[in-house]
Enzyme design. Structure first.
Site, PDB file in Angstrom:
ATOM      1  N   LYS A 161       0.834  -1.204   0.000  1.00  0.00           N
ATOM      2  CA  LYS A 161       0.000   0.000   0.000  1.00  0.00           C
ATOM      3  C   LYS A 161       0.870   1.256   0.000  1.00  0.00           C
ATOM      4  O   LYS A 161       0.580   2.226  -0.704  1.00  0.00           O
ATOM      5  CB  LYS A 161      -0.974  -0.047   1.187  1.00  0.00           C
ATOM      6  CG  LYS A 161      -2.046  -1.124   0.987  1.00  0.00           C
ATOM      7  CD  LYS A 161      -2.827  -1.506   2.244  1.00  0.00           C
ATOM      8  CE  LYS A 161      -3.755  -2.709   1.918  1.00  0.00           C
ATOM      9  NZ  LYS A 161      -4.492  -3.209   3.100  1.00  0.00           N
ATOM     10  N   ASP A 193     -10.356   3.567   3.541  1.00  0.00           N
ATOM     11  CA  ASP A 193     -10.434   2.121   3.312  1.00  0.00           C
ATOM     12  C   ASP A 193     -11.881   1.629   3.489  1.00  0.00           C
ATOM     13  O   ASP A 193     -12.183   0.477   3.201  1.00  0.00           O
ATOM     14  CB  ASP A 193      -9.505   1.416   4.314  1.00  0.00           C
ATOM     15  CG  ASP A 193      -9.110   0.010   3.878  1.00  0.00           C
ATOM     16  OD1 ASP A 193      -9.040  -0.239   2.645  1.00  0.00           O
ATOM     17  OD2 ASP A 193      -8.854  -0.837   4.747  1.00  0.00           O
ATOM     18  N   GLN A 223      -4.379  -1.861   9.276  1.00  0.00           N
ATOM     19  CA  GLN A 223      -4.269  -3.171   8.632  1.00  0.00           C
ATOM     20  C   GLN A 223      -4.946  -4.248   9.476  1.00  0.00           C
ATOM     21  O   GLN A 223      -4.615  -4.421  10.652  1.00  0.00           O
ATOM     22  CB  GLN A 223      -2.787  -3.520   8.390  1.00  0.00           C
ATOM     23  CG  GLN A 223      -2.581  -4.843   7.658  1.00  0.00           C
ATOM     24  CD  GLN A 223      -3.178  -4.854   6.253  1.00  0.00           C
ATOM     25  OE1 GLN A 223      -3.040  -3.890   5.498  1.00  0.00           O
ATOM     26  NE2 GLN A 223      -3.871  -5.923   5.887  1.00  0.00           N
TER      27      GLN A 223
END
Lengths: 281, 281
Positions: free
Chosen positions: A55, A122, A99
């Protein structure tokens, strides 16, 4: 006739070019500022570390920055919440990625939901999901939003079509169903308790496999005219759907790899650039 | 064989008795405090005024109080938001009901979403919806939650069943689908753009009519073993489903009136008492 290949890798690359140009404009206008994505990695799971690195690399490829936050595996919920609050308050941070998964002692849902709506690039917060599902402005959850962007890029007709989503996870099946509904599809959500899964899939104009089991969805269940979206990825390069026999007979499909996968990270940076433009622009 | 009648009126009455007892206990323990539901009526729509009055009456029947806020039809979004914020901050208020619809100049969604999660006893916020859909704690939207309570009270099996929800409104179809999914049904959401609505309904083990059109869903589309839930109410005492021919042949159905209707207000006060117990208890 061969099926149309929904080439996520190509679309992601093309989008990266567009995003690079947008970041360059933003830098130019602001005297050097770029969007910044903060990535939070808790613990030392190698797969998670790899994802976070990928990412960060994607950010750099388009000229934006990432701020890498790494916390020890002993981190508490309170410590992680405090970190997220600090990133929420930091005007230089435009997006926050936590994450998944975090170590077991942490309340992951509370931490996801602590991310402020405008930095939830996200698309993991309950608030963002609720707003998206209700047609209000919010960033979409990265994988299903990436799938929608891919379907739209290939002008796949969704309105009035029967979409069957197999799987109901918070970051894939549930938001996928809501997005397809927003696109005016008739949506069926199947899952582990579904009876006659094959029968549901036989009726689908659009099938989304999001179960996390290798080739769990059989080719023979899928009709010839279907659009097939495979959100799975397993060792050996197979997805959740038995794609082999389908490539010659369905209307369209996402290859594995190179279909849905590249669109996930692409959507993360796409939404980060959008957030940056809103703040810096 | 006659179908099982899902008697919402009877369940609501029985629940009121239980709620009265809980409110009495709360009063006893707290030296006279009761849960308080604040109702907000904006403008002078007679139907809305009647609904608000009915909700206040339901509070009084179980011994709890309502605080009736009436605002002129010229109220701005800012004024309504300020009122909601004041009620959020008022420790004596345990639930807030903003009567839908508000006058056109008001941003209704923004006002709904300003209600704090713990006082959203009518289940109208995007955050509450998102949390409920993700399996997190939140009050359910009153009508679909009332339907779930009714189905549960009659031990209607939902797990693995195919539920077809017709309608996708923010306060009915969407939360209904999420609640049925949480109950492990396989859920299909149909709406105005659905092709072959009759075919979808023919396959349903559970049908929920939530379209707002009198007898739009025809009896002949519904299979003999189905559980039929009619969330509509129209002049002449008809719902969204052509119920007449079904009462002798389906497995169960909600009558109109006396099925879903009474459960909506009942769920509002049920959730208000719960909120009161959490604060006062």
């Amino acid at each position: 006739m061969s099926a149309l290949v929904l080439d996520g890798k190509a679309l992601a690359q093309k989008t990266e070019e567009e995003l690079s140009a947008r970041v360059a404009v933003l830098k130019e206008k602001s005297g050097g500022q770029t969007p910044i994505l903060a990535t939070i990695l808790v613990g030392d799971d190698p797969a998670s570390a790899t994802y976070v690195k990928m990412k960060g690399n994607a950010c750099r490829r388009i000229g934006m920055d990432s701020m890498q936050v790494e916390l020890p595996s002993s981190t508490t919920t309170e410590e992680l919440l405090a970190k997220i609050e600090a990133l929420n308050a930091n005007p230089n941070v435009h997006g926050i990625l936590l994450q998944h998964p975090v170590p077991a002692q942490i309340d992951e849902r509370a931490c996801f939901d602590a991310i402020s709506l405008e930095k939830d690039v996200d698309g993991v917060t309950c608030l963002g999901f609720g707003r998206m599902a209700m047609g209000e402005e919010a960033y979409g959850c990265a994988t299903p939003k990436g799938i929608m962007r891919l379907l739209e890029a290939y002008n796949i007709e969704m309105e009035g079509k029967h979409a069957v989503v197999v799987g109901r996870s918070p970051i894939l099946g549930k938001p996928m169903a809501a997005m397809l509904l927003n696109a005016n599809a008739t949506v069926t959500i199947c899952h582990s308790r579904t009876q006659d899964l094959a029968e549901h899939i036989r009726r689908a104009d659009i099938v989304v496999g999001a179960v996390g089991k290798p080739e769990f969805i059989k080719a023979e269940w899928i009709k010839d005219s279907a659009v097939v979206v495979d959100a799975g990825y397993h060792p050996g390069g197979v997805g959740d759907i038995e794609l082999g026999p389908l490539t010659e007979r369905v209307a369209a499909y996402t290859p594995v790899p190179g279909g849905v996968g590249p669109m996930t990270i692409n959507t993360l940076i796409y939404q980060s650039v959008d957030s940056g433009e809103r703040k810096i622009g």
